[in-house]
Design an enzyme around this catalytic site. Structure first.
Site, mmCIF file in Angstrom:
data_model
loop_
_atom_site.group_PDB
_atom_site.id
_atom_site.type_symbol
_atom_site.label_atom_id
_atom_site.label_comp_id
_atom_site.label_asym_id
_atom_site.label_seq_id
_atom_site.Cartn_x
_atom_site.Cartn_y
_atom_site.Cartn_z
ATOM 1 C CB THR A 339 7.114 -15.706 2.573
ATOM 2 O OG1 THR A 339 7.908 -16.587 1.781
ATOM 3 C CG2 THR A 339 7.040 -16.231 3.974
ATOM 4 C CG ASP A 340 4.061 -11.292 1.089
ATOM 5 O OD1 ASP A 340 3.186 -11.846 0.435
ATOM 6 O OD2 ASP A 340 3.921 -10.915 2.255
ATOM 7 C CB SER A 365 11.300 -7.544 -1.180
ATOM 8 O OG SER A 365 10.211 -6.935 -0.543
ATOM 9 N NE ARG A 366 7.544 -13.547 -5.079
ATOM 10 C CZ ARG A 366 7.704 -14.494 -4.180
ATOM 11 N NH1 ARG A 366 6.957 -14.492 -3.091
ATOM 12 N NH2 ARG A 366 8.577 -15.443 -4.349
ATOM 13 C CB VAL A 367 4.462 -6.462 -1.167
ATOM 14 C CG1 VAL A 367 3.596 -7.478 -1.844
ATOM 15 C CG2 VAL A 367 4.944 -6.963 0.171
#
Ligand code: ATP
Ligand code: MG
Length: 502
Positions: A339-340, A365-367
């Protein structure tokens, strides 16, 4: 004993006549063994892996293993529905489910059959449950926000449309509630929502459907339910079916889709059960070797499509249940790496009354950052910093009386932040109101208030602005900006409310 050849052949003939299949040129085999929802079939040399087979009485199965002289099939139905000697027919199709707008507002099982007693679903569209995932060129970066309605998530762990954000935590920490409230918050967001329930008790599904109905969320939602009573095969299939339903909206209706997989821990367990019954070699924690592939090929189907393909998206919120906060076991680590980003929910926070029980410090939350609206982005920087500073000093709260004035003040500010980030279930907050609350939390204007009145102050302030100055909310909503004028107006409301309190 004398064997009469004629007698034997007539016996066989009679027996064969009892099989009431219509061959239609397709291959027909027969079941030679069945147990625990698994059937072994001979006479199907051209069956394909993943192909759907038909049994008598409209029961279906999926080919899982191809062996030298047999195929092994998982039965999508009750164990007792297929017995030895039954015919089994190739369909030359891989598993498909009904899709399309007719499913909105309905509760269906893993093969798309309605289970809500509201009559048949009329649609002529079907989609295979497994498809190729969109390639790199078919995608565009995530840049539009998906608002959960929770301040702490939208400000600190923002989710973008097309992202995969994991919700992870122990039992009873508010995982399902966070997901359901996110669905409720999509009311005016032009979003199709799909809630896939895997291995839950029927009673908790009823509760979920009731909550969604009460908040007017069912018209844009599909619930796919493979409950604990359903065979493992249905639980394994459900998330793939739900995704196929979402893909129809993304590819053909160009609509943004939000899909919840509640939860993938139970999904992995169902797959492990099937694999062990199929005598596939068990690996770590007795899971089969391809458990990573199972979840990655599911979650890779979430995407934001390129403009040429319509630009719609599937955002997914898979849920994973941990045991005593341990994220280092096999399935959680796998899904974390796919997951991102992750939202961590913790029991200790939950029981301390901090709800939603999200540990913002270790959640990421990477994006989603790029997708955050400007107003929130502007305010969340300060919020994040102050919160981190507070966490650092928090352990000193026990010695509050011996601390210097500055540290005491910082602690108080931190406690106000935490207080304002608390939020009740089923009341997701529109983003413009979040801006007001987050501004209040970091404004240092209410430091002197008693902690017990902070929450009420926040709610009073929102109500005051809603009733007397809805224009300022409208401006934030429509421009997505937090201008100096808006700030000034909100400061004035805070001051006025403080005067009223005196
Ligand atoms: P399970 O492990 O059983 O699936 P879960 O992690 O999905 O549990 P929920 O069922 O969402 O947790 O919530 C557990 C309980 O906490 C429920 O009774 C729910 O109403 C309550 N709850 C969840 N979030 C909040 C909140 N923000 N405020 C108040 N109560 C909450
Ligand atoms: Mg739950």
């Amino acid at each position: 004993m004398k064997v009469d050849q004629q007698e034997i052949s007539s016996l066989i003939k009679n027996r064969l006549e009892q099989f009431s299949f219509k061959a239609e040129g397709d291959e027909v085999g027969s079941v030679v063994e069945t147990a625990d929802g698994i059937a072994r079939i001979t006479g199907l040399p051209s069956a394909m892996l993943g192909e759907m087979l038909e049994f008598p009485n409209k029961v279906f199965g999926i080919v899982f293993n191809l062996e030298a002289s047999q195929v092994v099939v998982i039965i999508l139905g009750k164990k007792t529905e297929v017995s030895i000697g039954d015919w089994a027919k190739c369909t030359s199709r891989i598993m498909e489910v009904p899709v399309g707008p007719a499913l909105l507002g309905r509760v269906v099982n893993a093969v798309g059959i309605p289970i809500d007693g509201k009559g048949p679903i009329v649609t002529d569209r079907f989609r295979p449950v497994e498809t190729a995932v969109p390639g790199v060129l078919d995608r565009t970066p995530v840049e539009q926000p998906l608002q959960t309605g929770y301040k702490v998530v939208d400000a600190l762990i923002p989710i973008g449309r097309g992202q995969r954000e994991l919700i992870i935590g122990d039992r009873q920490t508010g995982k399902t509630t966070l997901a359901i409230d996110t669905i409720i918050n999509q009311k005016n967001a032009d979003m199709v929502c799909i809630y896939v329930a895997i291995g839950k008790k029927s009673a908790s599904i009823v509760e979920v459907v009731e909550t969604l109905t009460k908040h007017g969320a069912m018209p844009y939602t599909i619930v796919v339910d493979a409950s604990a009573d359903d065979p493992a095969a249905m639980q394994w299939l459900a998330p793939f079916s739900g995704t196929a339903m979402g893909e129809e909206f993304m590819y053909n209706h160009h609509k943004d889709v939000l899909i919840i997989y509640d939860d993938l821990t139970k999904h992995a367990n169902a797959y492990r059960q099937i694999s062990l019954l199929l005598k596939r070699p068990p690996g770590r924690e007795a899971f089969p070797g391809d458990i990573f592939y199972l979840h990655s090929r599911l979650l890779e189907r979430s995407a934001r499509l390129s403009k040429e393909l319509g630009g719609a998206s599937i955002t997914s919120l898979p849920i994973i249940e941990t045991q005593r906060g341990d994220v280092s076991t096999y399935v959680p680590t796998n899904v974390i790496s796919i997951t991102d980003g992750q939202i961590f929910l913790q029991s200790d926070l939950f029981y301390a009354g901090f709800r939603p029980a999200i540990n913002a410090g270790i959640s990421v939350s990477r994006v989603g950052g790029k997708a955050q609206i400007e107003a929130i982005r502007k305010l969340s920087g300060k919020l994040r910093l102050e919160l981190a500073r507070f966490r650092e000093k928090e352990s000193f709260t026990a010695f509050a009386s011996e601390l210097d004035a500055e540290t005491q003040q910082q602690l108080k500010r931190g406690m106000i932040l935490v207080e304002i980030l608390k939020q009740d279930k089923n009341v997701p907050m529109p983003v413009e109101e979040q801006v007001v609350s987050i501004f209040l939390s970091t404004s240092n204007m209410i430091e002197h208030l008693d902690l017990t009145v902070v929450k009420k102050f926040e709610l009073d302030l929102l109500e005051r602005i809603r009733n007397t100055d809805s224009e300022v909310l409208k401006v934030i909503r429509e421009t997505s900006k937090f201008s100096p004028e808006s700030e000034q107006k909100i400061r004035a409301h805070i001051d006025a409310l403080l005067v009223e309190l005196k």
